[in-house]
Scaffold this active site. Structure first.
Site, short mmCIF file in Angstrom:
data_model
loop_
_atom_site.label_atom_id
_atom_site.label_comp_id
_atom_site.label_asym_id
_atom_site.label_seq_id
_atom_site.Cartn_x
_atom_site.Cartn_y
_atom_site.Cartn_z
N GLU A 1 -1.04 5.90 -8.59
CA GLU A 1 -1.86 6.97 -8.00
C GLU A 1 -1.62 8.29 -8.71
OE1 GLU A 1 -2.14 7.18 -3.73
OE2 GLU A 1 -2.11 9.36 -3.76
N ASP B 1 0.85 -1.20 0.00
CA ASP B 1 0.00 0.00 0.00
C ASP B 1 0.88 1.26 0.00
OD1 ASP B 1 -2.41 1.43 0.18
OD2 ASP B 1 -2.40 1.41 2.37
N ASN C 1 -10.24 0.84 -0.20
CA ASN C 1 -9.27 0.58 0.88
C ASN C 1 -9.82 1.00 2.24
OD1 ASN C 1 -7.67 0.11 -1.32
ND2 ASN C 1 -6.08 1.58 -0.78
P1 13P Z 1 -8.65 4.69 5.84
O1 13P Z 1 -7.59 4.54 6.88
O2 13P Z 1 -9.24 6.04 5.81
O3 13P Z 1 -9.66 3.61 5.91
O4 13P Z 1 -7.89 4.55 4.42
C1 13P Z 1 -7.16 3.38 4.13
C2 13P Z 1 -6.40 3.51 2.87
O5 13P Z 1 -6.77 4.20 1.96
C3 13P Z 1 -5.17 2.73 2.75
O6 13P Z 1 -4.49 3.01 1.58
#
Ligand code: 13P
Length: 287
Positions: A135, A84, A229
């Site tokens: 992104e 991520d 996400n």
């Molecule tokens: P949140 O922590 O707001 O749920 O977002 C998670 C996210 O986008 C991880 O990339």
């Protein structure tokens, strides 16, 4: 066996639902998410931030833990292990370690540099059968100390990055990580619609899934979002359940808390959060 996220997201885009990416931080979170996905027959993406990867000893440990669980828990639904918000170096390290998917977050580079680095990583991922997320337009809020302002992506830049052959694209549409402030303007569906029109079949990714009202989530899915996400909401439910357990004083005389019992309510709370999200995203039964 871990799979690339490509097939599950192509199906999600065609079927107008979204696959959840749930971030993992430790064994309990991972086990809860996998068991819930299996129970609900839902595909799932396990997200690992660079910080969480370091916390869990490194990417090889994460790969070993997840592969071991897939086998020993008898998981049959499609599972992708995804970096991520990866840096260029982090992306390369995860490719080496055996992840099945990466996100290269080049949104803070000038667009030319984002393009060049994404292109290189796309070629490596294609060769290895891995999926790759890019992104455009930084997602607001704070994640692992990186603070973005919640921009709306330029649809033309999105097309430029999509055309490089990425599997999925995270376009900023006013979304932010963590809780949304009282005065949040909401998602920019105008931006999402423009991005979707220019990028066609490309599965779009919505970051910052915590705290977005249900009707906005559904509208975003109808406009091409195929991956959502979620992290903060799992953190909140895990912390709340753990705090309640500690406050109830269920420690054993002279031995302190049983470590397995201590983390069990938090693990159950994560299962409930993941279930709720999979139902909302429409991925139940889609494995
Ligand atoms: P949140 O922590 O707001 O749920 O977002 C998670 C996210 O986008 C991880 O990339």
């Amino acid at each position: 066996m871990l799979v690339s996220a490509k097939e599950m997201l192509t199906k999600a885009k065609a079927g107008k639902y979204a696959v959840g990416q749930f971030n993992i931080n430790n064994l309990e979170w991972t086990k809860s998410i996998l068991l819930t996905a299996e129970e609900l027959k839902s595909p799932v993406i396990l997200g690992v931030s660079e910080g969480a990867g370091k916390y869990m000893c490194g990417y090889k440990t994460v790969v070993g833990m997840v592969n071991g669980m897939l086998e020993e828990l008898g998981i049959t639904v499609p599972v992708a292990l995804h970096l991520d918000h990866g840096s260029y170096e982090g992306a390369k390290a995860c490719i080496e370690a055996g992840f099945s998917s990466i996100m290269f977050d080049g949104s803070h580079y000038p667009i030319e540099e984002n393009v060049a680095k994404t292109k290189e990583l796309v070629a490596i991922c294609n060769e290895k059968g891995m999926s790759i997320e890019a992104e455009v337009g930084s997602i607001g809020g704070e994640e692992d100390g990186v603070v973005g302002a919640g921009e709306c992506a330029d649809p033309e830049e999105c097309k430029m990055i999509a055309d490089l052959g990425v599997t999925m694209l995270a376009a900023g549409i006013g979304n932010i990580h963590g809780k949304y402030p009282e005065n949040w303007a909401g998602l920019s569906f105008e931006t999402l619609d423009a991005v979707q029109k220019l990028t066609g079949d490309m599965p779009l990714v919505l970051h910052g899934g915590t705290g977005i009202p249900e009707d906005m989530i559904k509208k975003a899915i109808s406009l091409g979002v195929s991956k959502i996400n979620v992290n903060t909401e799992c953190q909140l439910s895990f912390a709340d359940a753990t705090r309640k357990y500690i406050e109830a004083g269920k420690d054993q005389e002279g031995k302190g808390f049983d470590p397995r019992k201590l983390l069990a309510p938090g693990a159950d709370a994560i299962k409930a959060t993941v279930k709720e999200k999979m139902e909302l995203f429409g991925s139940v039964g889609k494995a």
